[in-house]
Design a protein around this motif. Structure first.
Motif, PDB file in Angstrom:
ATOM      1  N   THR B 600       0.812  -1.222   0.000  1.00  0.00           N
ATOM      2  CA  THR B 600       0.000   0.000   0.000  1.00  0.00           C
ATOM      3  C   THR B 600       0.840   1.265   0.000  1.00  0.00           C
ATOM      4  OG1 THR B 600      -1.711  -1.209   1.166  1.00  0.00           O
ATOM      5  CG2 THR B 600      -1.852   1.193   1.238  1.00  0.00           C
ATOM      6  N   GLU B 601       0.719   2.018  -1.076  1.00  0.00           N
ATOM      7  CA  GLU B 601       1.468   3.280  -1.182  1.00  0.00           C
ATOM      8  C   GLU B 601       0.781   4.384  -0.377  1.00  0.00           C
ATOM      9  OE1 GLU B 601       2.215   4.246  -5.216  1.00  0.00           O
ATOM     10  OE2 GLU B 601       3.250   6.119  -4.756  1.00  0.00           O
ATOM     11  N   ARG B 602      -0.558   4.339  -0.323  1.00  0.00           N
ATOM     12  CA  ARG B 602      -1.280   5.389   0.396  1.00  0.00           C
ATOM     13  C   ARG B 602      -2.412   4.772   1.206  1.00  0.00           C
ATOM     14  NH1 ARG B 602      -0.356  10.085  -0.727  1.00  0.00           N
ATOM     15  NH2 ARG B 602       0.234   9.534  -2.850  1.00  0.00           N
ATOM     16  N   ARG B 603      -2.452   5.094   2.468  1.00  0.00           N
ATOM     17  CA  ARG B 603      -3.482   4.557   3.356  1.00  0.00           C
ATOM     18  C   ARG B 603      -4.724   5.459   3.362  1.00  0.00           C
ATOM     19  NH1 ARG B 603      -0.670   4.339   9.106  1.00  0.00           N
ATOM     20  NH2 ARG B 603      -2.253   2.816   9.656  1.00  0.00           N
ATOM     21  N   TYR B 604      -5.806   4.901   3.841  1.00  0.00           N
ATOM     22  CA  TYR B 604      -7.062   5.619   4.110  1.00  0.00           C
ATOM     23  C   TYR B 604      -7.780   6.114   2.848  1.00  0.00           C
ATOM     24  CZ  TYR B 604      -4.673   5.912   8.662  1.00  0.00           C
ATOM     25  OH  TYR B 604      -3.984   5.618   9.810  1.00  0.00           O
ATOM     26  N   VAL B 605      -7.332   5.656   1.681  1.00  0.00           N
ATOM     27  CA  VAL B 605      -7.969   6.075   0.429  1.00  0.00           C
ATOM     28  C   VAL B 605      -8.547   4.842  -0.275  1.00  0.00           C
ATOM     29  CG1 VAL B 605      -7.629   7.177  -1.820  1.00  0.00           C
ATOM     30  CG2 VAL B 605      -6.373   8.022   0.181  1.00  0.00           C
ATOM     31  N   ARG B 606      -9.842   4.865  -0.537  1.00  0.00           N
ATOM     32  CA  ARG B 606     -10.473   3.723  -1.203  1.00  0.00           C
ATOM     33  C   ARG B 606      -9.826   3.461  -2.564  1.00  0.00           C
ATOM     34  NH1 ARG B 606     -15.074   0.957  -0.306  1.00  0.00           N
ATOM     35  NH2 ARG B 606     -15.974   2.506   1.105  1.00  0.00           N
ATOM     36  N   GLY B 607      -9.651   2.217  -2.858  1.00  0.00           N
ATOM     37  CA  GLY B 607      -9.005   1.861  -4.122  1.00  0.00           C
ATOM     38  C   GLY B 607      -7.501   1.709  -3.974  1.00  0.00           C
ATOM     39  N   GLN B 608      -6.956   2.281  -2.908  1.00  0.00           N
ATOM     40  CA  GLN B 608      -5.508   2.156  -2.669  1.00  0.00           C
ATOM     41  C   GLN B 608      -5.212   1.382  -1.392  1.00  0.00           C
ATOM     42  OE1 GLN B 608      -3.211   5.834  -3.402  1.00  0.00           O
ATOM     43  NE2 GLN B 608      -5.085   6.721  -4.213  1.00  0.00           N
ATOM     44  N   ASP B 609      -6.066   1.564  -0.387  1.00  0.00           N
ATOM     45  CA  ASP B 609      -5.843   0.935   0.917  1.00  0.00           C
ATOM     46  C   ASP B 609      -6.722  -0.317   1.019  1.00  0.00           C
ATOM     47  OD1 ASP B 609      -5.809   0.166   3.582  1.00  0.00           O
ATOM     48  OD2 ASP B 609      -5.802   2.217   4.348  1.00  0.00           O
ATOM     49  N   PRO B 610      -6.099  -1.504   1.146  1.00  0.00           N
ATOM     50  CA  PRO B 610      -6.886  -2.740   1.162  1.00  0.00           C
ATOM     51  C   PRO B 610      -7.756  -2.892   2.404  1.00  0.00           C
ATOM     52  CG  PRO B 610      -4.594  -3.197   1.712  1.00  0.00           C
ATOM     53  CD  PRO B 610      -4.654  -1.762   1.300  1.00  0.00           C
ATOM     54  N   MET B 611      -7.513  -2.076   3.426  1.00  0.00           N
ATOM     55  CA  MET B 611      -8.319  -2.226   4.646  1.00  0.00           C
ATOM     56  C   MET B 611      -9.784  -1.851   4.394  1.00  0.00           C
ATOM     57  SD  MET B 611      -6.102  -3.569   6.496  1.00  0.00           S
ATOM     58  CE  MET B 611      -7.059  -3.824   7.990  1.00  0.00           C
ATOM     59  N   PHE B 612     -10.051  -1.097   3.300  1.00  0.00           N
ATOM     60  CA  PHE B 612     -11.448  -0.774   2.970  1.00  0.00           C
ATOM     61  C   PHE B 612     -12.246  -2.036   2.678  1.00  0.00           C
ATOM     62  CE2 PHE B 612     -12.162   3.883   2.421  1.00  0.00           C
ATOM     63  CZ  PHE B 612     -10.898   4.311   2.791  1.00  0.00           C
ATOM     64  N   GLU B 613     -11.537  -3.074   2.230  1.00  0.00           N
ATOM     65  CA  GLU B 613     -12.201  -4.333   1.888  1.00  0.00           C
ATOM     66  C   GLU B 613     -11.895  -5.437   2.893  1.00  0.00           C
ATOM     67  OE1 GLU B 613     -14.311  -4.189  -0.480  1.00  0.00           O
ATOM     68  OE2 GLU B 613     -13.662  -2.152  -0.973  1.00  0.00           O
ATOM     69  N   HIS B 614     -11.128  -5.118   3.913  1.00  0.00           N
ATOM     70  CA  HIS B 614     -10.715  -6.144   4.879  1.00  0.00           C
ATOM     71  C   HIS B 614     -11.833  -6.383   5.888  1.00  0.00           C
ATOM     72  CE1 HIS B 614      -8.320  -8.156   8.000  1.00  0.00           C
ATOM     73  NE2 HIS B 614      -7.413  -8.366   7.071  1.00  0.00           N
ATOM     74  N   PRO B 615     -12.071  -7.646   6.233  1.00  0.00           N
ATOM     75  CA  PRO B 615     -13.160  -7.938   7.181  1.00  0.00           C
ATOM     76  C   PRO B 615     -13.046  -7.187   8.511  1.00  0.00           C
ATOM     77  CG  PRO B 615     -12.270  -9.964   6.240  1.00  0.00           C
ATOM     78  CD  PRO B 615     -11.418  -8.853   5.734  1.00  0.00           C
ATOM     79  N   ALA B 616     -11.808  -6.879   8.922  1.00  0.00           N
ATOM     80  CA  ALA B 616     -11.625  -6.195  10.211  1.00  0.00           C
ATOM     81  C   ALA B 616     -12.169  -4.767  10.186  1.00  0.00           C
ATOM     82  CB  ALA B 616     -10.141  -6.183  10.581  1.00  0.00           C
ATOM     83  N   GLU B 617     -12.258  -4.149   9.011  1.00  0.00           N
ATOM     84  CA  GLU B 617     -12.663  -2.736   8.924  1.00  0.00           C
ATOM     85  C   GLU B 617     -13.888  -2.520   8.033  1.00  0.00           C
ATOM     86  OE1 GLU B 617     -11.294  -0.618  10.814  1.00  0.00           O
ATOM     87  OE2 GLU B 617      -9.323  -1.460  11.295  1.00  0.00           O
ATOM     88  N   LYS B 618     -14.098  -3.406   7.082  1.00  0.00           N
ATOM     89  CA  LYS B 618     -15.066  -3.180   6.008  1.00  0.00           C
ATOM     90  C   LYS B 618     -16.457  -2.769   6.503  1.00  0.00           C
ATOM     91  CE  LYS B 618     -16.862  -5.509   1.917  1.00  0.00           C
ATOM     92  NZ  LYS B 618     -16.952  -6.784   1.205  1.00  0.00           N
ATOM     93  N   ASP B 619     -16.913  -3.443   7.546  1.00  0.00           N
ATOM     94  CA  ASP B 619     -18.301  -3.248   7.977  1.00  0.00           C
ATOM     95  C   ASP B 619     -18.596  -1.846   8.501  1.00  0.00           C
ATOM     96  OD1 ASP B 619     -18.806  -5.749   7.182  1.00  0.00           O
ATOM     97  OD2 ASP B 619     -18.804  -6.651   9.192  1.00  0.00           O
ATOM     98  N   HIS B 620     -17.604  -1.186   9.046  1.00  0.00           N
ATOM     99  CA  HIS B 620     -17.911   0.145   9.586  1.00  0.00           C
ATOM    100  C   HIS B 620     -17.452   1.296   8.678  1.00  0.00           C
ATOM    101  CE1 HIS B 620     -13.808  -0.101  11.379  1.00  0.00           C
ATOM    102  NE2 HIS B 620     -13.839   1.204  11.234  1.00  0.00           N
ATOM    103  N   ILE B 621     -16.991   0.971   7.487  1.00  0.00           N
ATOM    104  CA  ILE B 621     -16.623   2.039   6.537  1.00  0.00           C
ATOM    105  C   ILE B 621     -17.800   2.269   5.580  1.00  0.00           C
ATOM    106  CG2 ILE B 621     -15.033   2.760   4.713  1.00  0.00           C
ATOM    107  CD1 ILE B 621     -12.887   1.002   5.992  1.00  0.00           C
TER     108      ILE B 621
END
Lengths: 107, 793
Positions: B600-621
């Motif tokens: 990940t080159e840039r965090r907190y940006v959809r399409g760049q940060d995989p945490m947007f799709e990660h089960p640990a975070e996805k549900d509350h984004i």
């Protein structure tokens, strides 16, 4: 011996003068240039790293030269000397026990 | 030497340089990778926090060449002088080669590894049984590999049940950690070094990067040269070599820049240059206790007029206005800072206020715009920060006080619930304050293991801490004799990075694997092996099973254990398996949740940060969120925009101590000089510490260049030669801290007051008195500790 592969960057429009300057250093061989002519690819061959340091310092201060950046350094013979009887003849020689006893902490 | 071989090496060297610079090389076909090198082994430079990629050339089992890694995203193939000359440390005659144990006569004696390790393990067991589980502390380093730091942390917290775990990043990066966590909810930057080349304005504050991060500075300089319209602003008490390329210098008295940052924010809002949409959407304005509205923030800032701040800080008002305008209107502003902000009594606040500038302008989440902290050590981020090897943290940079995370770690480590102490241990300065001998009832810590760092030279207000190190049972792992080995009871000879391999994580969240290139000198051993052997002898073999002699295999076991524990965090490196790290030419940036993720080159940006799709975070984004700060503790996806009151340094100059003293590095030397002072060309360049004084001050004090000068604070004094320079403000003196000569060890003078939040001490500001002692003396002695039996004197 120390060998480097290095890039020398010239001030815009001053490459001809800078090249003349490089000719004064027999240790430097110019291999090729970037398309804009502002960077030269060189190899530098010196007896030791102190001599390399001196050349680098001189080039950095020279008119027409913007920068020198080393990318590659071969120091196999220096390593060999450090690990053999020739160690005391290297620049680290004064760190060896026998030299320390003789010279105190002088390098 | 045979001519054809010589030409061949030269051709290879030139071809390699051409490739790194992207210049076509007509002779390339003639050059081969193997000119007098049997194999090239991928690695990382072990000096600053840039994370430069290297290849070490090996022949007959010895390092014979080094080159920059042209595929590295950090240095693109170029190295600074320290990186090139590392081989002189590896083969230096002063290398420690055998375990050493101090005898009753005070002298060290060489012993076997078994004898030394048995002694250490038995003594640690004895001290813990007699004085409690916190009686033995670990003090590590941002120069240990991630595997080593993780292992020591696991042994202490999971094995000993003790949080007496610290590392020298407490002295350099703790304020940045606290700043990121308090503003973003998660440590480490949003963006990457690649933002340099996309930026239109670079705000450099509290960092002399030309000396401390020369390869990053080279990137900045080249970007500026190619794009003269890019604005460079430097905010520093000294007109450093970095400031030479600046369009604007914001000088200020040490420790006063909080007011400058607030004044910039005030100007930005007063001139309506702020981004209200970004503020509303992505931030919550807070005092730290209460949430307030924008009008209250605006009112708070109104006291920081440029004119008022000029009086407080000596930073010219018109410079503040210009800097604020450039910052807000460039279109892509990148801030970078380092110890000048962190090593402060209000280091966390200083970090918060730089983040504030990015929040109010919306200068983040896009190419070229970020609030980016530079690290000083090669593995402060990857090792100590990410593995949580500080007294209040666990792996994943999460607090030991977090019940849920503690339970998770206990389960992952397969240890009984309740093993990990929920109460943080002592921070570094308190740990050393509480370290002492068995006879001293005031000192609860009786033993310490120090790895790859030199606290007997690097702690501030050093007089206060030397006795504790001397009286306690002190075990030191290092490659050379140092001031700290002089106080040790046991010295264990450590392997150099290229003799053992391991992962370093640099400032931009990038983990890079160094492969073992050569065997260690003498009987030196990897720290990981030492940690595992101590664990085995103390009954923790199941917890730390990687105690074999194959260092890369042990590294892989430790790394896999680590990425398993942190698998579902925003720090995840689950996709960065050891096999993959071996193959990747440029390492991997976290979050990297799977082996097919590129990093990940840039965090907190959809399409760049995989945490947007990660089960640990996805549900509350929210599904429509393009930028979302999912680590927000309040689960609102927002940043904290802080109202921090102005607070100056721990001590200000007064009638008795009339000068500000600030300290730092020079480009050639690194930290306490234990390695770099042993490299002749470096030692020659900076053979001793010196004090920089402004000509006006020198004139007033009757000091001329080279005179010996005494620097006295409330804590101690140093004596060294004077250098007269206009590169500092009148009233501000600067001393580099690499010199090991007792009279010039400036940390006897520095202040150990700590930031109440980050617990980082204020190296950067002390009030001192300066007197001329004598005319010039030759002190260019390149002093090193070359004898383990030499006294601490």
């Amino acid at each position: 011996m120390i060998f480097t592969g290095s890039i020398i960057s010239f001030e815009a429009g001053q490459s001809a003068e800078a090249l003349k300057l490089l000719e004064k250093f027999p240790e430097i061989e110019v291999h090729t240039f970037s398309e804009d002519g502002n960077n030269a690819v060189v190899s530098i061959e010196t007896n030791d790293s102190k001599a390399l340091e001196n050349i680098t310092d001189k080039l950095k201060k020279a008119d027409g030269i913007k920068d020198i950046a080393h990318h590659y350094m071969y120091f196999g013979e220096e390593t060999e000397k450090l690990l053999t009887e020739d160690a005391a003849s290297t620049e680290l020689g004064a760190f060896f026990k026998s030299a320390r006893i003789k010279n105190g902490k002088a390098l | 030497m045979n001519v054809s071989r010589r030409d061949f090496i030269k051709l290879t060297a030139a071809a390699s340089a051409a490739a790194a610079a992207g210049i076509s090389f007509p002779e390339a076909a003639q050059a081969q990778e193997s000119a007098d090198v049997e194999k090239w082994v991928k690695g990382t430079c072990r000096f600053c926090g840039t994370g430069c990629g290297v290849y070490v050339g090996v022949k007959d089992g010895k390092a014979v060449a080094i080159k920059g890694n042209p595929d590295a995203k950090t240095n693109f193939g170029f190295l600074c002088v320290k990186g090139f000359l590392a081989f002189k440390c590896m083969y230096h005659p002063d290398r420690l080669k055998m375990p050493l144990v101090r005898q009753k006569n005070g002298k060290f004696k060489e012993t076997s590894w078994n004898e030394a390790l048995d002694l250490v393990a038995n003594k640690f067991k004895y001290l813990r049984e007699k004085y409690g589980k916190d009686a033995v502390a670990y003090y590590g380093s941002g120069q240990c590999t991630t595997e080593e730091t993780y292992t020591f942390n696991k042994l202490w917290k999971g094995g000993f049940g003790s949080n007496m775990v610290e590392g020298n990043p407490r002295l350099c990066m703790a304020s940045a950690v606290a700043g990121y966590i308090s503003t973003f909810g998660s440590d480490e930057p949003m963006g990457s070094y690649s933002d340099i080349e996309s930026s239109k304005c670079i705000f450099i504050t509290g960092s002399n990067m030309s000396e401390c991060h020369p390869v990053i500075y080279r990137r900045v300089m080249r970007h500026k040269m190619k794009n003269p319209d890019v604005k460079i602003i430097v905010c520093e008490p000294r007109r450093t070599s970095t400031a030479k390329i600046a369009d604007l210098w914001l000088p200020n008295d040490p420790g006063t820049d909080l007011a400058v940052f607030h004044a910039m924010a005030n100007v930005i809002i007063a001139k309506n240059l702020h981004n209200m949409d970004f503020i509303n959407k992505h931030s919550r304005i807070t005092t730290g206790k209460d949430v307030v509205d924008f009008e209250e923030y605006k009112k708070f800032l109104s006291q920081f007029t440029p004119e008022a701040v000029e009086k407080l800080t000596r930073c010219p008002a018109d410079h503040i206005v210009k800097a604020a305008e450039w910052f807000a209107t460039s279109g892509a502003t990148l801030s970078m800072w380092c110890m000048g902000l962190n090593q402060r009594k209000r280091g966390m606040w200083a970090n918060n206020l730089v983040h504030n500038l990015h929040i109010i302008t919306g200068e983040m989440g896009k190419p070229g715009a970020d609030s980016f902290s530079l690290t000083g050590q090669p593995n402060a981020c990857g090792g100590v920060r990410e593995t949580g090897a500080l007294s209040h943290l666990l792996p994943g940079t999460k607090p030991v006080a977090n019940d849920k995370w503690r339970a998770h770690v206990e389960k992952a480590w397969n240890i009984p619930a309740g093993t990990i102490n929920p109460k943080p241990g002592f921070h570094t300065m308190l740990m050393f304050e509480k370290l002492g001998g068995e006879k001293d009832a005031e000192k609860p810590i009786k033993g310490m293991l120090v790895s790859t760092t030199n606290p007997a030279q690097s702690l501030p207000n050093l007089h206060k801490y030397v006795k504790g190190m001397q009286d306690s049972f002190l075990v030191v792992l290092d490659i050379f004799p140092t001031r700290t080995t002089q106080l040790a009871d046991v010295i264990l000879p450590a392997a150099f990075i290229y003799e053992k391999g391991g992962v370093y994580g640099c400032s931009e969240r990038r983990s890079q694997l160094t492969e073992k290139a050569v065997e260690p000198v003498g009987q030196a051993k990897p720290d990981l092996w030492i940690a595992a052997q101590i664990a085995k002898r103390m009954g923790f073999e199941k917890l730390i099973p990687w105690n074999g002699n194959d260092s890369m295999k042990a590294n892989e076991q430790a790394w896999t254990d680590y990425i398993t524990v942190t698998k579902d965090t925003e720090h995840t490196l689950w996709g960065a398996t050891y096999d993959r790290l071996k193959k990747e030419k440029a390492g991997i940036q976290w979050p990297c949740p799977s082996v097919d993720h590129p990093g990940t080159e840039r965090r907190y940006v959809r399409g760049q940060d995989p945490m947007f799709e990660h089960p640990a975070e996805k549900d509350h984004i929210p599904s429509d969120a393009t930028i979302y700060f999912y680590a927000d503790a309040k689960k609102e996806g927002k940043l904290n925009l802080f109202l921090r009151p102005y607070d100056g340094p721990g001590e200000m100059p007064d009638k008795e101590y009339t000068f500000f003293l600030t300290t730092g590095r020079v480009v050639e030397q690194w930290h306490t000089g234990t390695m770099t002072m042993r490299i002749p060309e470096i030692a020659r360049t900076h053979p001793n510490a010196y004090i920089e004084l402004h000509p006006d001050d020198a004139k007033q004090l009757g000091i001329t260049a080279g005179d010996m000068v005494e620097i006295v604070s409330r804590r101690g004094k140093s004596v060294m030669p004077a250098v007269i320079t206009k590169g500092t403000l009148p009233g501000v003196a600067f001393v580099p801290w690499h010199d090991q000569a007792m009279a010039r060890m400036i940390n006897f003078v520095c202040n150990d007051v700590v930031d109440p939040d980050s617990k980082e001490p204020e190296y950067k500001v002390a009030a001192v008195r300066i007197n001329r002692v004598s005319g010039p003396k030759d002190v260019a002695d390149k002093y090193i500790i070359d004898d383990v039996n030499a006294p601490f004197a």
